[in-house]
Design an enzyme around this catalytic site. Structure first.
Site, short mmCIF file in Angstrom:
data_model
loop_
_atom_site.label_atom_id
_atom_site.label_comp_id
_atom_site.label_asym_id
_atom_site.label_seq_id
_atom_site.Cartn_x
_atom_site.Cartn_y
_atom_site.Cartn_z
N VAL A 288 0.85 -1.19 0.00
CA VAL A 288 0.00 0.00 0.00
C VAL A 288 0.88 1.23 0.00
O VAL A 288 1.78 1.38 0.84
CB VAL A 288 -0.93 0.00 1.22
CG1 VAL A 288 -1.70 1.31 1.32
CG2 VAL A 288 -1.89 -1.18 1.16
N HIS B 227 9.54 -8.92 22.13
CA HIS B 227 9.29 -10.04 23.04
C HIS B 227 10.36 -11.08 22.72
O HIS B 227 10.39 -11.64 21.62
CB HIS B 227 7.88 -10.60 22.82
CG HIS B 227 7.69 -12.00 23.31
ND1 HIS B 227 8.00 -12.40 24.58
CD2 HIS B 227 7.21 -13.11 22.68
CE1 HIS B 227 7.72 -13.69 24.72
NE2 HIS B 227 7.24 -14.14 23.58
N TYR C 284 7.66 -17.99 30.04
CA TYR C 284 6.95 -19.24 29.75
C TYR C 284 7.91 -20.23 29.13
O TYR C 284 8.96 -19.87 28.56
CB TYR C 284 5.76 -18.99 28.82
CG TYR C 284 6.11 -18.47 27.44
CD1 TYR C 284 6.55 -19.33 26.42
CD2 TYR C 284 6.00 -17.12 27.14
CE1 TYR C 284 6.86 -18.85 25.17
CE2 TYR C 284 6.33 -16.63 25.88
CZ TYR C 284 6.76 -17.50 24.90
OH TYR C 284 7.09 -17.02 23.65
N TYR D 84 -32.02 11.76 31.77
CA TYR D 84 -31.08 10.65 31.89
C TYR D 84 -31.57 9.54 30.98
O TYR D 84 -32.75 9.15 31.03
CB TYR D 84 -31.00 10.15 33.33
CG TYR D 84 -30.29 8.81 33.45
CD1 TYR D 84 -28.90 8.73 33.30
CD2 TYR D 84 -30.99 7.64 33.67
CE1 TYR D 84 -28.25 7.51 33.38
CE2 TYR D 84 -30.34 6.40 33.75
CZ TYR D 84 -28.98 6.36 33.60
OH TYR D 84 -28.32 5.14 33.67
N ASP E 75 -24.89 5.07 28.87
CA ASP E 75 -25.92 5.81 29.59
C ASP E 75 -25.35 7.19 29.90
O ASP E 75 -24.16 7.31 30.20
CB ASP E 75 -26.38 5.08 30.84
CG ASP E 75 -25.33 5.07 31.95
OD1 ASP E 75 -24.16 4.80 31.64
OD2 ASP E 75 -25.68 5.34 33.11
#
Length: 836
Positions: A173, A224, A255, A533, A546
C-alpha cells in the site's frame, strides 16, 4: 497481478486477523473483498509468523476471555488446535493468591475445568520441572497450541473458493485517499482500488498505514524475546508438536513450552524495547522476517537463570543448545487492549490491530459483525478505537504506557491499580486546592481526580464504628477508610465533588432534536431546562451507554457522559447527526463541580440570589444562575442519591467557583469528597448502574431494570429490539446483594472487589437461558446501610429478595443474600432525599 478497479472492502494485512476478518466478511454475505499484503504468502512476515502460538483461556477481562474462547472454537473447527493443557506456576504466596483470583475468573466466564495444583501435582504433569521452587499452579486443561499460519490459509482459501475474495500478496500500500472525510481509494504498487471500506489489519505496521489516511492507531512495536533450545533428550521421539502442558512461570514473567523436540522459552521480563513502525525493515531486506530482530543476549541472561531454576533437567543439560533466538516484534497499546472499530478520524476506515494469535479469529468474527450489523455479539467497548482521547494517541503517551505495561504482562495487577507514567496531563482548575487538601489522585481519561482526601482523616474518629476497616492487604490497596467517612459526611451534611472528567459536547442546529432523538431511548423533545437521563442502545437493544442530555434551547442540547466512554459516545452521537446538526466538544471549555447532601441547598442558596427552593428548582431541571460574580449552569440531578446539583462553569472560572462554594460550605460542615464516594459508595447504595459494569450490549434495558413506563413514538437506534424485549420474559434480572458474613477461614474479614462468580448455595454456577453466567458487576461499601454491596445479574428463579447465595472470592465462598431484584435503592428507597 491485476487488481479490481473497485472493492466493497479492502483488507490490508494477511496475518491471522486479516485472514479471519476477510473470511468472516464473506461468510456474512459481503462480496468483492480484496485482501492484500506487501509480503509473500503464507507467511508475509508479520507477528503471526513467529508467534509462540499457545493459547491460555482465562483472563480477568470478560471481553478478552470471550474473544479467546471464540478463537479457540474456530481453531478447533479448522483442525489446527492441539490441546495440551497449561499450568501457571507460582513461586510466591502473593502469586498463589492471584491464582485463586484466576480460578474465580474462570468460574465467572465459564471456563471449565480448572484446578489449583500442589507442587507434586504439577510435577506429575510436567516431569521435567523442579517442583521445589514453586508453591503450586493453576491448571487449565483446555489450553493448547495452534498453527496460526495454517488457520489463516484455510480461512483465506474458503473465502476465495466462495468467489467472494481476491488475494493480492506482494502488493504494498502506497497511500489511502480520503474525500470529504470518507475513505475512497487505496493506492498500491499494483494499481488503485476504489474502496467503500478499508480495514487495517497489519499489526505493527498499522500506525504507519493509518497515517496515510490522516488517521491514528495508537500502538507501538515492541520486543518479546524468545529462544528455542534443543534437541531435548526427553522429547526425543515426540509424536506431535506438544505432549506436555505449557508452563507459565508467572513470577518471572516467562513461559516454557515443548516445541517438538525442543523447548521454547519466552520472556516478558526484560527491559521494554520499543520501536517505531518506520524502524521495521522491508521484507526483502530482513535477515529472517521484518518482525524477527537480532537477539540481544544481554537482555536474556537473568531469564536463562530463571529457566534453569525451574527446568534444570533441560536447561542445565550441556547437550542442549540454542537453536533459534530472536527479538520478536509484537504490538503494544497504551492500555493493553486491542484497537478495533471504525476510526473516529475517517469514515469507512476500520482497524483490527494489536491483536494476538490467541484472540485473532474471534476478533475477526467480531469486527466483521460490527461492520455488517452495526455491533458484534461480544461487547467490544474496551477495545473500541474511538475510546482514546487526543493525548492518548500521542507517541509519547503510547510508548510510556506500553513500556510500563510490558513487564505487567504476567503481573499481579490490582483492579484499581493506577498508571504511573505520563500523569498530570489534564488538571482541574481547582487542582491546587485539592492538593492542599491532601487529595490522592486516580486518573480518568488523563484527568487527575481525587479518589479521597487525606485531610478528611479526622472524620474517621467522628464516624467511628459506622466505618468498616479492611485488614487484608489486597483489598486495602488503592483504598482508604476515609472514602467511607467522606460518604457519611456527605449523607449527614454535604459533599463537594470534582467532576472535571466528564466529557461534554453540544448538539446544535435545526437538526439537533432529530439527532439526539435518534440516539436516546428516552424522550428528548422536552421543554428547555429539562434534564433527561437516558440509556443509549445498540441495534440489538443492548445498552451501549448511559448519559444525561440537557435541553438548553430549541436547537441546543448538551450531552454529558463519563470520561472513560466519552470519546466513544462522542463518535456515536456524531455518526447519528442528521442534516442541519453540528457537534461541538465542550470538554476542555467547561468544568463541573458536584454539590450534594441534605445541606446542599442551604450552601447554594447562600451564594446566589436565585431561588433554588424545591418549588422553584425541581429535580431533573437545569438553568443558569448566578453564584457571586459567576454565571453557571446548575443541573439538579444526582449520581450519589442525595439533594444537590451538578454545576457547570467556563473552565477558567472553576477555581473561583470552588472557592466560593467551599467558603459557603464551611458553616455547614461541607466535606471535599472523592470519586470513591461518587463512583462506588454513593452509587451502590442507590443501586445506580454503571457503564462497563452493569451496562453492556450483552444485557438489555429490561434486564437492567431501566425500562420506562412508555416508549416514545419517535424512532431511535435499537427501538425494534427494545419493543420486543418489553414483550419477553427477561432471561436475567439485575439484583443488589449484600454480604452476610465476611469472615474467611482464618477469621479475617474479606471484601469483594468485583468480577467474582455468584453461585447457588450448593456451589453451582448460575447460568441464564442465554448462556450468561452470574458474576459481581460492581462491589463496594454501603456505609449508610452498613453492608458491603454487590450487584449481579441473576436468573429469574434466583432473583428473589431474601434468596441466599454464595460469592467466590480468593479461593473461599461467602454467604450473600439478594436484597433487591430490580432497581429499588437500598438507601432512601422512596427517593425522598434526592427530590427534597
Amino acid at each position: 497481478m491485476t487488481l479490481p478497479a473497485h472493492a466493497r472492502c479492502v483488507v490490508i494485512g494477511c496475518g491471522i486477523v486479516g485472514n479471519s476478518l476477510a473470511y468472516h466478511l464473506t461468510r456474512l454475505g459481503w462480496r468483492d473483498v480484496v485482501l492484500l499484503d506487501k509480503g509473500p504468502l503464507p507467511n508475509p512476515g508479520g507477528s503471526t509468523g513467529h508467534a509462540s502460538n499457545f493459547i491460555y483461556l482465562v483472563d480477568h477481562s470478560k471481553e478478552m476471555t470471550a474473544l479467546t474462547m471464540d478463537s479457540v472454537n474456530q481453531y478447533k473447527e479448522l483442525g489446527v488446535f492441539i490441546q495440551s493443557g497449561g499450568i501457571e506456576v507460582a513461586r510466591t504466596k502473593e502469586r498463589m493468591q492471584e491464582l485463586s483470583r484466576r480460578m474465580a475468573s474462570a468460574v465467572s466466564w465459564g471456563i471449565e475445568p480448572t484446578a489449583l495444583l500442589s507442587p507434586a501435582e504439577v510435577k506429575k504433569l510436567v516431569p521435567y520441572i523442579d517442583e521445589t521452587v514453586i508453591l503450586g499452579g493453576f491448571y487449565t486443561p483446555g489450553v493448547g497450541v495452534v498453527d496460526s499460519l495454517r488457520a489463516g490459509t484455510l480461512m483465506r482459501e474458503q473465502a476465495q473458493a466462495a468467489g467472494a475474495l481476491q488475494v493480492a500478496p506482494k502488493t504494498e500500500v502506497l497511500g489511502i485517499e480520503v474525500e470529504s472525510g470518507r475513505v475512497r481509494r487505496v493506492r498500491t504498487t499494483e494499481g488503485e482500488i476504489e474502496a467503500e471500506t478499508v480495514v487495517i489489519t497489519c499489526g505493527v505496521w498499522s500506525p504507519r498505514v493509518a497515517h496515510m489516511a490522516g488517521a491514528r492507531i495508537p500502538l507501538t512495536p515492541a520486543v518479546h524475546q524468545m529462544i528455542d533450545i534443543g534437541p531435548v533428550p526427553r522429547f526425543r521421539g515426540a509424536k506431535s508438536d506438544i505432549e506436555h502442558p505449557i508452563v507459565r512461570d508467572m513470577d518471572t514473567n516467562m513461559y516454557e513450552r515443548q516445541a517438538g523436540g525442543d523447548l521454547e522459552i519466552g520472556s516478558y521480563a526484560h527491559r521494554p524495547i520499543l520501536y517505531d513502525p518506520e524502524d521495521l525493515p522491508p521484507v526483502e531486506q530482513a535477515a529472517l522476517s521484518p518482525t524477527e530482530f537480532p537477539f540481544t543476549q544481554g537482555d536474556f541472561e537473568e531469564q536463562m537463570q530463571h529457566a534453569l531454576e525451574l527446568m534444570p533437567e533441560i536447561v542445565g543439560d550441556e547437550s542442549v543448545g540454542v537453536k533459534y533466538a530472536i527479538n520478536g516484534i509484537l504490538s503494544l497499546t497504551p492500555d493493553g487492549m486491542p484497537v478495533l472499530g471504525e476510526s473516529p478520524d475517517v469514515k469507512g476506515l476500520w482497524a483490527a490491530a494489536a491483536v494476538w494469535v490467541k484472540e485473532g479469529p474471534g476478533t475477526g468474527r467480531s469486527v466483521a459483525e460490527w461492520m455488517i450489523h452495526g455491533e458484534s455479539e461480544i461487547d467490544l467497548h474496551s477495545s473500541d478505537i474511538a475510546r482514546f482521547h487526543e493525548h492518548q494517541k500521542t507517541r509519547t503517551h503510547v510508548r510510556a504506557r506500553a513500556a510500563e505495561g510490558f513487564n505487567k504482562t504476567y503481573g499481579i495487577v490490582h483492579p484499581s491499580e493506577q498508571w504511573a507514567s505520563n500523569r498530570n496531563i489534564r488538571l482541574a482548575p481547582f487542582h491546587v486546592r485539592e492538593r492542599e487538601l491532601g487529595a490522592v489522585f486516580f486518573e480518568a481519561a488523563g484527568w487527575e481526580r481525587p479518589q479521597w482526601y487525606e485531610s478528611n482523616a479526622p472524620l474517621l474518629e467522628e464516624f467511628g464504628d459506622r466505618i468498616n476497616r479492611r485488614t487484608a492487604e489486597w483489598e486495602s490497596r488503592w483504598w482508604s477508610p476515609i472514602i467511607n467517612a467522606e460518604h457519611l459526611a456527605m449523607r449527614d451534611r454535604a459533599g463537594l465533588f470534582d467532576l472535571s472528567a466528564f466529557t461534554i459536547f453540544d448538539i446544535v442546529g435545526p437538526g439537533a432534536l432529530a439527532s439526539v432523538q435518534c440516539s436516546a431511548l428516552r424522550q428528548t423533545d422536552v421543554p428547555a431546562g429539562r434534564v433527561v437521563y437516558t440509556p443509549v442502545l445498540s441495534q440489538s437493544g443492548g445498552v451501549k451507554s448511559d448519559l444525561t442530555i440537557m435541553r438548553l434551547g430549541d436547537e441546543h442540547f448538551r450531552v454529558v457522559t463519563g470520561g472513560a466512554a466519552g470519546m466513544s459516545d462522542k463518535k456515536w452521537f456524531r455518526d447519528q447527526l442528521v442534516r442541519g446538526a453540528e457537534l461541538v466538544d465542550m470538554t476542555s471549555s467547561m468544568t463541573t463541580i458536584g454539590l450534594w447532601g441534605p445541606r446542599a441547598r442551604d450552601i447554594l442558596a447562600s451564594t446566589t440570589s436565585d431561588d433554588v427552593s424545591n418549588e422553584a428548582f425541581k429535580f431533573g431541571t437545569c438553568r443558569t444562575i448566578e453564584i457571586g460574580t459567576l454565571r453557571v449552569l446548575a443541573s439538579r440531578i444526582s449520581y450519589v442519591g442525595d439533594l444537590g446539583w451538578e454545576i457547570y462553569v467556563p473552565i477558567e472560572q472553576g477555581l473561583k467557583l470552588w472557592d466560593t462554594l467551599w467558603e459557603a460550605g464551611r458553616p455547614h460542615g461541607l466535606a471535599a469528597c472523592g470519586i470513591g464516594v461518587y463512583g462506588t459508595t454513593g452509587r451502590l447504595e442507590k443501586c445506580y448502574r454503571a457503564h462497563g459494569n452493569e451496562l453492556e450490549t450483552e444485557y438489555n434495558v429490561i434486564e437492567a431494570g431501566m425500562a420506562a413506563p412508555r416508549v416514545k413514538e419517535e424512532d431511535f437506534v435499537g427501538k425494534a429490539a427494545h419493543l420486543r424485549h418489553r414483550e419477553e420474559e427477561p432471561a436475567a434480572i439485575l439484583c443488589t446483594l449484600t454480604v452476610d458474613d465476611h469472615r474467611s477461614r482464618d477469621g479475617e474479614k474479606r471484601f469483594m472487589l468485583g468480577r467474582e462468580p455468584i453461585l447457588t448455595r450448593d456451589g453451582q454456577r448460575i447460568v441464564d437461558r442465554r448462556g450468561r453466567g452470574s458474576y459481581v458487576t460492581s462491589a463496594g461499601a454501603g456505609p449508610s446501610v452498613g453492608k458491603h454491596i454487590l450487584m449481579a445479574y441473576l436468573t429469574p428463579e434466583e432473583a428473589v429478595p431474601g434468596n441466599q447465595l454464595l460469592v467466590e472470592y480468593m479461593g473461599e465462598r461467602y454467604p450473600v443474600s439478594v436484597a433487591v431484584a430490580g432497581a429499588t435503592p437500598l438507601f432512601d428507597p422512596e427517593n425522598t432525599r434526592i427530590r427534597a
